[in-house]
Scaffold this active site. Structure first.
Site, PDB file in Angstrom:
ATOM      1  N   ASP A 186       0.717  -1.292  -0.037  1.00 41.53           N
ATOM      2  CA  ASP A 186       0.088   0.045   0.014  1.00 41.53           C
ATOM      3  C   ASP A 186       0.818   1.388  -0.004  1.00 41.53           C
ATOM      4  O   ASP A 186       0.255   2.368  -0.043  1.00 41.53           O
ATOM      5  CB  ASP A 186      -1.155  -0.118   1.080  1.00 41.53           C
ATOM      6  CG  ASP A 186      -0.355   0.059   2.570  1.00 41.53           C
ATOM      7  OD1 ASP A 186       0.793  -0.174   2.666  1.00 41.53           O
ATOM      8  OD2 ASP A 186      -1.117   0.038   3.541  1.00 41.53           O
ATOM      9  N   SER A 187       1.849   1.030   0.111  1.00 43.89           N
ATOM     10  CA  SER A 187       3.024   2.148  -0.232  1.00 43.89           C
ATOM     11  C   SER A 187       2.984   2.777  -1.623  1.00 43.89           C
ATOM     12  O   SER A 187       3.394   3.995  -1.939  1.00 43.89           O
ATOM     13  CB  SER A 187       4.606   1.661  -0.043  1.00 43.89           C
ATOM     14  OG  SER A 187       4.756   0.393  -0.943  1.00 43.89           O
TER      15      SER A 187
ATOM     16  N   ASP B  63      -0.966  -6.167   0.019  1.00 42.48           N
ATOM     17  CA  ASP B  63      -1.163  -5.743   1.035  1.00 42.48           C
ATOM     18  C   ASP B  63      -2.799  -5.306   1.292  1.00 42.48           C
ATOM     19  O   ASP B  63      -3.500  -4.937   0.347  1.00 42.48           O
ATOM     20  CB  ASP B  63      -0.579  -4.157   1.232  1.00 42.48           C
ATOM     21  CG  ASP B  63       0.478  -3.862   2.117  1.00 42.48           C
ATOM     22  OD1 ASP B  63       0.623  -4.950   2.690  1.00 42.48           O
ATOM     23  OD2 ASP B  63       1.408  -3.069   2.027  1.00 42.48           O
TER      24      ASP B  63
ATOM     25  N   LYS C 299      -0.840  -9.516   3.182  1.00 44.56           N
ATOM     26  CA  LYS C 299      -0.218  -8.959   4.102  1.00 44.56           C
ATOM     27  C   LYS C 299      -1.007  -7.908   5.070  1.00 44.56           C
ATOM     28  O   LYS C 299      -1.737  -7.019   4.449  1.00 44.56           O
ATOM     29  CB  LYS C 299       0.969  -8.145   3.732  1.00 44.56           C
ATOM     30  CG  LYS C 299       1.709  -7.627   4.940  1.00 44.56           C
ATOM     31  CD  LYS C 299       3.174  -7.162   4.412  1.00 44.56           C
ATOM     32  CE  LYS C 299       3.414  -5.990   3.885  1.00 44.56           C
ATOM     33  NZ  LYS C 299       3.029  -4.466   4.579  1.00 44.56           N
TER      34      LYS C 299
ATOM     35  N   GLU D  21      -1.177  -5.523   8.713  1.00 49.04           N
ATOM     36  CA  GLU D  21      -0.234  -4.779   9.722  1.00 49.04           C
ATOM     37  C   GLU D  21      -0.985  -5.076  11.071  1.00 49.04           C
ATOM     38  O   GLU D  21      -2.154  -4.869  11.527  1.00 49.04           O
ATOM     39  CB  GLU D  21      -0.283  -3.173   9.553  1.00 49.04           C
ATOM     40  CG  GLU D  21       0.384  -3.113   8.147  1.00 49.04           C
ATOM     41  CD  GLU D  21       0.594  -1.552   8.078  1.00 49.04           C
ATOM     42  OE1 GLU D  21       0.433  -0.477   9.049  1.00 49.04           O
ATOM     43  OE2 GLU D  21       1.112  -1.081   6.884  1.00 49.04           O
TER      44      GLU D  21
ATOM     45  N   GLU E 174       9.506  -3.736  10.490  1.00 53.74           N
ATOM     46  CA  GLU E 174      10.085  -2.439   9.819  1.00 53.74           C
ATOM     47  C   GLU E 174      10.510  -1.374  10.614  1.00 53.74           C
ATOM     48  O   GLU E 174       9.881  -1.294  11.989  1.00 53.74           O
ATOM     49  CB  GLU E 174       8.576  -1.836   9.029  1.00 53.74           C
ATOM     50  CG  GLU E 174       8.974  -0.657   8.441  1.00 53.74           C
ATOM     51  CD  GLU E 174       8.004   0.083   7.427  1.00 53.74           C
ATOM     52  OE1 GLU E 174       7.027  -0.929   7.077  1.00 53.74           O
ATOM     53  OE2 GLU E 174       8.177   1.047   6.860  1.00 53.74           O
TER      54      GLU E 174
HETATM   55  O1  KIV Z   1       3.599  -1.277   1.710  1.00 56.60           O
HETATM   56  C1  KIV Z   1       4.756  -1.681   1.445  1.00 56.60           C
HETATM   57  O2  KIV Z   1       5.352  -1.507   0.631  1.00 56.60           O
HETATM   58  C2  KIV Z   1       5.203  -2.284   2.566  1.00 56.60           C
HETATM   59  C3  KIV Z   1       6.678  -2.663   2.333  1.00 56.60           C
HETATM   60  C4  KIV Z   1       7.698  -1.665   2.719  1.00 56.60           C
HETATM   61  C5  KIV Z   1       6.984  -3.685   3.651  1.00 56.60           C
HETATM   62  O3  KIV Z   1       4.547  -2.605   3.460  1.00 56.60           O
END
Ligand code: KIV
Length: 272
Positions: A52-53, A91, A121, A123, A190
């Site tokens: 989600d980056s 994510d 993934k 959090e 992280e």
């Molecule tokens: O959103 C993302 O790219 C991430 C990674 C940096 C681990 O969660």
């Protein structure tokens, strides 16, 4: 010539656990589009994360909070077109697994069915353990994410290193164990001290994937745009830049603009 993408075996969540057992490091990077995913796949990356980056590096937002489930699905679908053997993880965005178990399962199910990814993934630690258990029960593999969890930035108030005080360090260690017991196949750590990441890594059987968490994690992940030097203003010390793409791209754009203005492009060989 053989297609490079078919020369190695498909990685699974079990492969990652075997890699940890064998001491083989796991290389992970992010992708948000078809071509970048193709380059990663052809280079032989182990895990591709549609992070989600993308809220930061694709959409230009200050945080990941505003990324929607539909946006994640859109990007994951186009990344999937390039993925053959890498493990594809997607994510789940902020508030897509927090309301209740039913909604979490429904949203993760949508991601799996609509994108064809291998895993999701999420959090958080203890507070998402029940969700993880449910997802694993219905057949959805889950990667955890501890330490600096960007979806909680409005609680943290800052992107500083997490787990530097003993209480938080203890909680991160506890959370890692809880996620392992809940059924996660791996956990991202992280921006936590390297010594803490080492302790976590040796205390669980599932692999740890570090970002700003030192050399002792079982694998490493970076945001691809950062390691390519595309995000010029973002220079945390955990990012190693493998090229300066921002400078190279701007040089190429300037050359193109000059060629057009000077009537040097297109040439005869570039015309019909
Ligand atoms: O959103 C993302 O790219 C991430 C990674 C940096 C681990 O969660």
């Amino acid at each position: 010539m053989a297609d490079k993408r078919t020369e190695r075996k498909k990685l699974t969540t079990k492969t990652l656990i075997t890699m940890k057992k064998n001491g083989e490091k796991i290389a992970c990077l992010t992708a948000y589009d078809f071509l970048m995913a193709r380059y990663l796949e052809e280079a032989g990356i182990d895990v591709v994360l549609v992070g989600d980056s993308l809220g930061n590096v694709v959409q230009g937002n200050p945080t990941t909070i505003t990324v929607t489930l539909d946006e994640m699905i859109y990007h994951a679908k186009i990344v999937k077109k390039s993925i053959r053997n890498a493990l594809l993880v997607v994510d789940l965005p902020f508030m897509s697994y927090h309301v209740d178990l039913k909604e979490a399962v429904r949203n993760c199910g949508r991601v799996m069915k609509e994108t064809g990814c291998d895993a999701v993934k999420l959090e958080g630690g203890e507070r998402i353990a029940e969700v993880v258990k449910h997802l694993v029960k219905v057949g959805i593999p889950v990667m955890g994410h501890l330490g600096l969890t960007p979806q909680s930035i409005n609680i943290f108030g800052t992107y500083v290193t997490r787990g530097t005080d003993p209480k938080e360090a203890k909680q991160i260690q506890k959370d890692a164990k809880i996620l392992e017991e809940a059924g996660c196949f791996a956990v991202v750590l992280e921006k936590i001290p390297a010594e803490l990441a080492k302790k976590v890594t040796t205390s669980i059987k599932i692999p740890t994937i570090g970002i700003g968490a030192g050399i002792n994690c079982d694998g490493q992940i970076l945001v691809t745009h950062d390691m390519l030097g595309m995000t010029e203003m973002f220079r945390p010390r955990f990012v190693r830049r493998y090229m300066d793409l921002a400078t190279e791209a701007k040089d190429a754009f300037r050359k193109y603009i000059k060629d057009v203005k000077d009537k040097k492009f297109p040439g005869k060989g570039e015309s019909y």
